[in-house]
Motif scaffolding. Sequence first.
Motif: not given
Length: 252
Positions: A168, A218-220
């Motif tokens: 993240d 997502r924050k990936w």
Amino acid sequence: TQMIHNFAPLAPKSSSIDVDLTYFNVGWGGVRASNLPYALEPSGGTLSFTDVENTDYLKLCQWGLGDHDKPGIGRGERADLKNLGGYTTFVSEGLLVNHPVVPIVPWCRKASDPDCSINEATCMKAACTDDEVAAGATRMELKVAAGQTPNCVYSTLWNNKYVQLKCDMRDQNFGRTGVHKTSSDPCVPWVKIGFKNRDTGNVLEVAYVAHWSWSPTRKWVHFAVFETDKNTAIAKVNAMFDNTGGTTPLFI
């Protein structure tokens, strides 16, 4: 066994050996790959890589990419072949060359799809101008949210060796970006990427970034580090960018 054949026609009723050589067909026997990742070739009969100001190296471009005025030259740039001296030396990681590095610019979310809800596969572009930002485009920033760690999870192994993680390190609502950004210069892959903790100054050396972003929910950020054990890799990244005590985002 025939190894080479000239397809040029012989002159009629002539026994002369002076014939045009138009095309050669050579049997392909395969090439043994080196265990060392980068190749050096001499440009004038000598080979030196101890002096960073005078290193002869073979540029390793991706298929279809070139260097400067030589577009589309493929995997290796072999200029002035007749002057190479007849040998190639393969080297491991850590080659040092005084070579100009073009800064990596952040990917952008297009103004036409401000949260990547229309099409996550087309809402991103590799870079944007200040005018585009003023018109509504958004540059991605790498950061860890206040009170959080990157919460890294294991993704896969790169070349069955180095660990690729998903961490993240950005905001949500960014879509799919390009893959395998190995360096700021695609023809000089030993120029590594570093993720810098702007608070501490510590730098994490990154093998490559597979996706700066992929899913808007997502924050990936997907990237590989030079660790072979997934638990070690996860612990290292989470510790280096730990922002659990922070009240503002930790920028990278």
